[in-house]
Design a protein around this motif. Sequence first.
Motif, PDB file in Angstrom:
ATOM      1  N   SER A 112      47.264  28.354 -54.883  1.00  0.00           N
ATOM      2  CA  SER A 112      47.365  27.199 -55.780  1.00  0.00           C
ATOM      3  C   SER A 112      46.043  26.457 -55.692  1.00  0.00           C
ATOM      4  O   SER A 112      45.096  26.942 -55.075  1.00  0.00           O
ATOM      5  CB  SER A 112      48.538  26.301 -55.368  1.00  0.00           C
ATOM      6  OG  SER A 112      48.247  25.651 -54.145  1.00  0.00           O
ATOM      7  N   ASP A 113      45.986  25.263 -56.260  1.00  0.00           N
ATOM      8  CA  ASP A 113      44.766  24.464 -56.142  1.00  0.00           C
ATOM      9  C   ASP A 113      44.503  24.035 -54.701  1.00  0.00           C
ATOM     10  O   ASP A 113      43.367  23.752 -54.336  1.00  0.00           O
ATOM     11  CB  ASP A 113      44.855  23.219 -57.030  1.00  0.00           C
ATOM     12  CG  ASP A 113      44.739  23.571 -58.507  1.00  0.00           C
ATOM     13  OD1 ASP A 113      44.230  24.662 -58.824  1.00  0.00           O
ATOM     14  OD2 ASP A 113      45.161  22.744 -59.338  1.00  0.00           O
ATOM     15  N   ALA A 114      45.549  23.974 -53.872  1.00  0.00           N
ATOM     16  CA  ALA A 114      45.404  23.460 -52.515  1.00  0.00           C
ATOM     17  C   ALA A 114      45.578  24.508 -51.422  1.00  0.00           C
ATOM     18  O   ALA A 114      45.175  24.274 -50.293  1.00  0.00           O
ATOM     19  CB  ALA A 114      46.405  22.330 -52.282  1.00  0.00           C
ATOM     20  N   TRP A 115      46.161  25.657 -51.718  1.00  0.00           N
ATOM     21  CA  TRP A 115      46.487  26.622 -50.666  1.00  0.00           C
ATOM     22  C   TRP A 115      45.771  27.955 -50.854  1.00  0.00           C
ATOM     23  O   TRP A 115      45.659  28.465 -51.959  1.00  0.00           O
ATOM     24  CB  TRP A 115      47.992  26.864 -50.611  1.00  0.00           C
ATOM     25  CG  TRP A 115      48.737  25.676 -50.104  1.00  0.00           C
ATOM     26  CD1 TRP A 115      49.355  24.719 -50.846  1.00  0.00           C
ATOM     27  CD2 TRP A 115      48.904  25.304 -48.745  1.00  0.00           C
ATOM     28  NE1 TRP A 115      49.915  23.766 -50.029  1.00  0.00           N
ATOM     29  CE2 TRP A 115      49.658  24.102 -48.722  1.00  0.00           C
ATOM     30  CE3 TRP A 115      48.507  25.855 -47.534  1.00  0.00           C
ATOM     31  CZ2 TRP A 115      50.011  23.453 -47.547  1.00  0.00           C
ATOM     32  CZ3 TRP A 115      48.866  25.206 -46.360  1.00  0.00           C
ATOM     33  CH2 TRP A 115      49.603  24.027 -46.368  1.00  0.00           C
ATOM     34  N   ASN A 139      40.145  33.604 -58.652  1.00  0.00           N
ATOM     35  CA  ASN A 139      40.880  33.038 -57.511  1.00  0.00           C
ATOM     36  C   ASN A 139      40.890  33.942 -56.285  1.00  0.00           C
ATOM     37  O   ASN A 139      41.806  33.885 -55.469  1.00  0.00           O
ATOM     38  CB  ASN A 139      42.318  32.694 -57.905  1.00  0.00           C
ATOM     39  CG  ASN A 139      42.364  31.567 -58.891  1.00  0.00           C
ATOM     40  OD1 ASN A 139      41.603  30.611 -58.786  1.00  0.00           O
ATOM     41  ND2 ASN A 139      43.257  31.661 -59.862  1.00  0.00           N
ATOM     42  N   GLN A 184      35.767  18.388 -50.596  1.00  0.00           N
ATOM     43  CA  GLN A 184      36.174  19.504 -51.441  1.00  0.00           C
ATOM     44  C   GLN A 184      35.661  20.832 -50.908  1.00  0.00           C
ATOM     45  O   GLN A 184      36.152  21.884 -51.287  1.00  0.00           O
ATOM     46  CB  GLN A 184      35.696  19.284 -52.871  1.00  0.00           C
ATOM     47  CG  GLN A 184      36.431  18.162 -53.560  1.00  0.00           C
ATOM     48  CD  GLN A 184      35.886  17.901 -54.953  1.00  0.00           C
ATOM     49  OE1 GLN A 184      35.027  18.598 -55.446  1.00  0.00           O
ATOM     50  NE2 GLN A 184      36.405  16.861 -55.583  1.00  0.00           N
ATOM     51  N   ASN A 191      43.473  32.378 -53.684  1.00  0.00           N
ATOM     52  CA  ASN A 191      43.989  31.035 -53.939  1.00  0.00           C
ATOM     53  C   ASN A 191      45.434  31.158 -54.412  1.00  0.00           C
ATOM     54  O   ASN A 191      45.705  31.779 -55.438  1.00  0.00           O
ATOM     55  CB  ASN A 191      43.157  30.321 -55.004  1.00  0.00           C
ATOM     56  CG  ASN A 191      41.771  29.989 -54.510  1.00  0.00           C
ATOM     57  OD1 ASN A 191      41.532  29.880 -53.320  1.00  0.00           O
ATOM     58  ND2 ASN A 191      40.843  29.834 -55.434  1.00  0.00           N
ATOM     59  N   TYR A 229      44.818  25.172 -46.014  1.00  0.00           N
ATOM     60  CA  TYR A 229      44.936  24.070 -46.963  1.00  0.00           C
ATOM     61  C   TYR A 229      43.548  23.551 -47.323  1.00  0.00           C
ATOM     62  O   TYR A 229      42.746  23.221 -46.446  1.00  0.00           O
ATOM     63  CB  TYR A 229      45.762  22.924 -46.366  1.00  0.00           C
ATOM     64  CG  TYR A 229      45.919  21.768 -47.312  1.00  0.00           C
ATOM     65  CD1 TYR A 229      46.830  21.820 -48.342  1.00  0.00           C
ATOM     66  CD2 TYR A 229      45.128  20.630 -47.181  1.00  0.00           C
ATOM     67  CE1 TYR A 229      46.975  20.766 -49.226  1.00  0.00           C
ATOM     68  CE2 TYR A 229      45.251  19.564 -48.049  1.00  0.00           C
ATOM     69  CZ  TYR A 229      46.173  19.636 -49.080  1.00  0.00           C
ATOM     70  OH  TYR A 229      46.308  18.600 -49.957  1.00  0.00           O
ATOM     71  N   LYS A 230      43.234  23.493 -48.639  1.00  0.00           N
ATOM     72  CA  LYS A 230      41.933  22.986 -49.113  1.00  0.00           C
ATOM     73  C   LYS A 230      42.018  21.475 -49.354  1.00  0.00           C
ATOM     74  O   LYS A 230      42.984  20.985 -49.925  1.00  0.00           O
ATOM     75  CB  LYS A 230      41.550  23.646 -50.451  1.00  0.00           C
ATOM     76  CG  LYS A 230      41.264  25.105 -50.365  1.00  0.00           C
ATOM     77  CD  LYS A 230      40.669  25.631 -51.647  1.00  0.00           C
ATOM     78  CE  LYS A 230      41.679  25.737 -52.743  1.00  0.00           C
ATOM     79  NZ  LYS A 230      41.159  26.374 -53.962  1.00  0.00           N
TER      80      LYS A 230
END
Length: 170
Positions: free
Chosen positions: A140-143, A91, A15, A138, A168-169
Amino acid sequence: MAVLLIGFSISAMAQNWAVGVNLGYGNDVSKPSFGIKALYDLNESFTIAPSLNIYLPQTEEAHESGLSVEAKLKCWDINADVHWNFYNENNCKLYPLAGITYFHVKAEAEASYGGYNEGASESEGKFGINLGFGGQMNLSDAWIASAEIKYQIIEEFKQFVPSLSLIYKF
């Protein structure tokens, strides 16, 4: 039980990682670059950011009276920067950065005249420091989208390098 603890540890470490692509421009090289970048959050305040950038090669050709000459210049750099995330809310992150760089340049030349061909190549690399400022948002949650301005200070060579990244996270 041990497998469960290892799984949680790996999940927690993952994470903290993010990997993406860079697009930049070196003002002294006068060429765009593309590369890869990783982010590792040590904590909320500090991020380690290694990257590799390859600059588009520069090619020059000359032809006169049967003589042909072609010269190529290729450059790349490797960086290890630290971000101090002084603003980390909503974010968004803002940070000054400092780090080290290794800049490598390779020059190649080929000449031909009357059936004779000759070539030469030389390369050199030098270490330096990076100083700059950047921000991340951020998407999104992933990008993550990132923009940085960096000044590379290397012996006998200095350049301003703005860049944009999509990351990408994990």
